[in-house]
Design a protein around this motif. Structure first.
Motif, mmCIF file in Angstrom:
data_model
loop_
_atom_site.group_PDB
_atom_site.id
_atom_site.type_symbol
_atom_site.label_atom_id
_atom_site.label_comp_id
_atom_site.label_asym_id
_atom_site.label_seq_id
_atom_site.Cartn_x
_atom_site.Cartn_y
_atom_site.Cartn_z
ATOM 1 N N ALA A 7 0.858 -1.204 0.000
ATOM 2 C CA ALA A 7 0.097 0.039 0.030
ATOM 3 C C ALA A 7 0.875 1.052 0.123
ATOM 4 O O ALA A 7 0.535 2.142 -0.763
ATOM 5 N N GLU A 29 -11.565 5.582 -0.372
ATOM 6 C CA GLU A 29 -10.714 4.418 0.300
ATOM 7 C C GLU A 29 -10.975 3.011 -0.210
ATOM 8 O O GLU A 29 -9.968 2.261 -0.539
ATOM 9 N N CYS A 33 -8.147 0.495 -2.144
ATOM 10 C CA CYS A 33 -8.066 -0.834 -1.433
ATOM 11 C C CYS A 33 -8.227 -1.808 -2.748
ATOM 12 O O CYS A 33 -7.348 -2.793 -2.561
ATOM 13 N N SER A 39 -6.300 -4.395 2.471
ATOM 14 C CA SER A 39 -7.156 -4.107 3.331
ATOM 15 C C SER A 39 -7.347 -2.513 3.776
ATOM 16 O O SER A 39 -6.462 -1.726 3.678
ATOM 17 N N ARG A 40 -8.296 -2.083 4.543
ATOM 18 C CA ARG A 40 -8.437 -0.765 4.837
ATOM 19 C C ARG A 40 -7.399 -0.498 6.097
ATOM 20 O O ARG A 40 -6.911 0.450 5.809
ATOM 21 N N LEU A 43 -4.235 0.027 4.384
ATOM 22 C CA LEU A 43 -4.109 1.359 3.463
ATOM 23 C C LEU A 43 -3.974 2.410 4.608
ATOM 24 O O LEU A 43 -3.164 3.529 4.476
#
Length: 233
Positions: A7, A29, A33, A39-40, A43
């Motif tokens: 990321a 977001e 992703c 994944s959040r 990130l």
């Protein structure tokens, strides 16, 4: 490569490639992703890392934005890593600092005005007259910072500030040899001022390099303990 690293590098590439320019808002977001396949949580950790570097700004309620990416701001964040260096690592940087200080000193000698000379003489008076280590360090920093402003770019100012700030953690003047060190430093400053007043770039660069070399020798020889300014305050 971990998801956080993926990321981080993905976002960094978006910025460095110009896809996201200074001041621009990040895509949603969820879209990021999906694109980066993270994944959040990964990130958000990457965004925090970029924020620590000064590359992004998180505005609560508005989103995440690329910073203005001013070189002086990003270079100033080098203090986050330079502060971690042990003394031997700091001493390695003195070679770089000697070159940069000599460069800005030469430029300052060519550009300096009578008014700016008077400001520098004011710092010299404080440096030579102070017996308080903190006051001395502040005046010394101000002296060199003013010369960097006169002779350098904002980026150069920022980089030299990082180097000087780290060196200030070592208070050699508090050692038994302190008075001798201070006399040598005062002589160096007077040599610098003479070269600046004469508007002699070569002499100014030589005086600056000699001054930084002296500081390096002091640190290398005495290896003083680190002063934790935050803890003391």
């Amino acid at each position: 490569m971990s998801a956080v690293d993926r990321a981080f590098h993905g976002l960094r590439h978006m910025i460095s490639s110009g896809r996201l320019g200074p001041g621009e808002r990040f895509p949603p977001e969820g879209d990021l992703c999906d694109e980066l396949e993270v994944s959040r949580g990964s990130l958000r950790e990457a965004v925090r890392m970029l924020g620590a570097l000064g590359a992004v700004e998180v505005r609560h309620g508005s989103g995440t934005f690329v910073s203005q990416l001013r070189p002086e701001d990003l270079l100033g964040r080098l203090s986050l890593t330079v502060e971690l260096l042990p003394l031997d690592g700091l001493l390695e940087l003195f070679e770089v600092r000697r070159v940069l200080e000599a460069h800005v000193m030469a430029k300052a000698a060519a550009r300096i005005t009578p008014e700016e000379l008077q400001v520098l003489y004011g710092f010299i008076e404080k440096i030579e007259g102070s017996e308080d280590p903190v006051e001395f360090a502040d005046a010394d920093h101000g002296f060199h910072a003013e010369i960097a402003r006169i002779g350098g770019s904002r980026s150069m100012e920022a980089l030299l500030t990082v180097f000087r700030s780290r060196s200030r953690h070592y208070r050699v003047f508090a050692l038994p040899e302190g008075p001798e060190f201070k006399r040598g430093g005062d002589e160096d400053h007077r040599a610098i001022m003479a070269a600046l007043a004469d508007r002699d770039p070569t002499a100014a660069a030589t005086a600056a390099a000699a001054h930084i070399a002296r500081s390096e020798r002091w640190l290398r020889t005495t290896r003083p303990p680190v002063i934790d300014d935050d803890a003391r305050d």
